[in-house]
Design an enzyme around this catalytic site. Sequence first.
Site, mmCIF file in Angstrom:
data_model
loop_
_atom_site.group_PDB
_atom_site.id
_atom_site.type_symbol
_atom_site.label_atom_id
_atom_site.label_comp_id
_atom_site.label_asym_id
_atom_site.label_seq_id
_atom_site.Cartn_x
_atom_site.Cartn_y
_atom_site.Cartn_z
ATOM 1 N N HIS A 163 47.220 -5.917 -18.410
ATOM 2 C CA HIS A 163 46.320 -4.659 -17.677
ATOM 3 C C HIS A 163 47.067 -4.277 -16.830
ATOM 4 O O HIS A 163 47.983 -5.039 -16.453
ATOM 5 C CB HIS A 163 45.172 -5.177 -17.562
ATOM 6 N N SER A 176 38.547 -12.484 -30.971
ATOM 7 C CA SER A 176 38.337 -10.499 -30.425
ATOM 8 C C SER A 176 37.549 -10.251 -31.347
ATOM 9 O O SER A 176 37.168 -10.124 -32.252
ATOM 10 C CB SER A 176 40.201 -9.814 -30.217
#
Length: 547
Positions: free
Chosen positions: A256, A459
């Site tokens: 990120h 995920s």
Amino acid sequence: MISITSNTLTRNIARSLLRNDSRNRIARGVPITRNFASSKTTVGKFSTAVVDETDDDQFMDVSDCSTSTKNLASQSNIPEEVPDYTSDKTKIGTPSPWAVFDAWGANTIVNDTPLSDNEMDMLDKESVLIPMSEEERKSLPGETDILQSYDKLLKRKSSVHFGYPYNLMYNHSELYEFMKYSINNLGDPFVTSNYGVHSRQFECSVIDFFAKLWKIPENDYWGYVTTCGTEGNLHGILLARECHPDGILYSSKETHYSIFKAARYYRMDAKSIPTLGSGEMDYDALAAEISQNKDRPVIINVNIGTTVKGAVDNLDRILRILNSLGIPRERYHIHCDGALFAMMLPFVDFAPSVSFEKPIDSIAVSGHKMLGCPMPCGIALTRKEHVKKVEQRIDYLNSVDTTIMGSRNGQAALYLWYSLRKKGMEGIKQDVVHCMETAMYLRDKMTDAGLTCRLNDLSSTVVLERPLDDALIKRWQLACEDDIAHVVVMPNVTKEKIDLFVEELKECAKTHGRRQPSSPTSPLSKLSCDSWGGGSTFGSVRDFKSE
């Protein structure tokens, strides 16, 4: 002149929430169950790469998985040179209770009721203008009409919210009354200031919960409720720099953007480590780079779910690398960016453990993503010994300065506490199970439709070929990177919505065609990489019969 007080808005909102029977039942505390039967920015290019993504040499060749024994760098089939983030300023990084929590129908089928032209006009720049005189005010629509149109728009947009990791299944109507108070947790959460209108007791309870969840001994931890996951990362990397002023920050190129933002803010040397096709860190590349800089302390950011692909870096493998290179504990610092999935991982059966029982130093997670909250917020947790390096006494507050922000939103701590109390461990688990199983449902539906998609093991983020119709992307609010897009399956994403979404994808492919890879090493090309494991592309299985 129309005046709307916060109390009036509160009463209006509360009344609207109680209009139907199901919401009345929620307000009375009557349980409503949900069947969890089986069956993770900006739109556009938001690469986390620090290097130039158009350079094919910067990417791993997914067609060649062979290794060499010459050196660590060549073993992983990656470039000999790991990009030095500090010296490359040309790139930026990448651009979210039980199911009864549903304040306004987020889990219902798609709301396709369009706004009228008049309602849309209520939200244009001229209508929402703040008047500078009473004469100017007379020419503007009233606040009530504007807010009614805005509410209708938000309901419509929220029903097709697929691309970003926000849990929209929540109901905090019991807390609306507290919005009239200016609740400010300024200063340290554990050191009460002279400001009496705070929610420290609730904030400390939230921190205690996460300390137990991530298994850090009592009296050994410190933390606080942040404004978002980015603030948690900024705080975690700040502590790392204070502990190791001459350390080098290592993080994958699919990290990120806030991690490399922290490196810029704190003037740290940082390395952007290549990734596998699945988005997971290339561990051989990491080992090779650390081995070339053993004279300096090691600071590692471990991704517990990357932004685009939801990939979880293998903490145990990273620790083995540090051990094999002879890096002593006092010479490394590990921060875990767990914006979405650090909240989910403890509730996934047979998942690897990420906790303070291992030699990690801090974890940051978003509160508005998995838990669900009407305001962005997060949690930062670290070892108490580290925060002492940034602590300063502030007489004005009668507290200590240990956080990134000065004034801190006390409402956020209250809302997080409320969600945790109402959901409990079992409620969070049900949300997580729903997300994981529904993500597999989406993957299978797209695969059966002949569309390219992949889903990492740990995920709920389904990565797919980017649709060629931008209208479809905007309608479903898909997050895109180059030639791929993704859907982050959250508690408000249902199978009914997925069925409609896949049908629209099929129609899009029929009308506009299919997305082709933008280059041999583009994200779409890497969806066929073996590092993904199973999914929409895998080899045939042969029967073995003994003679």
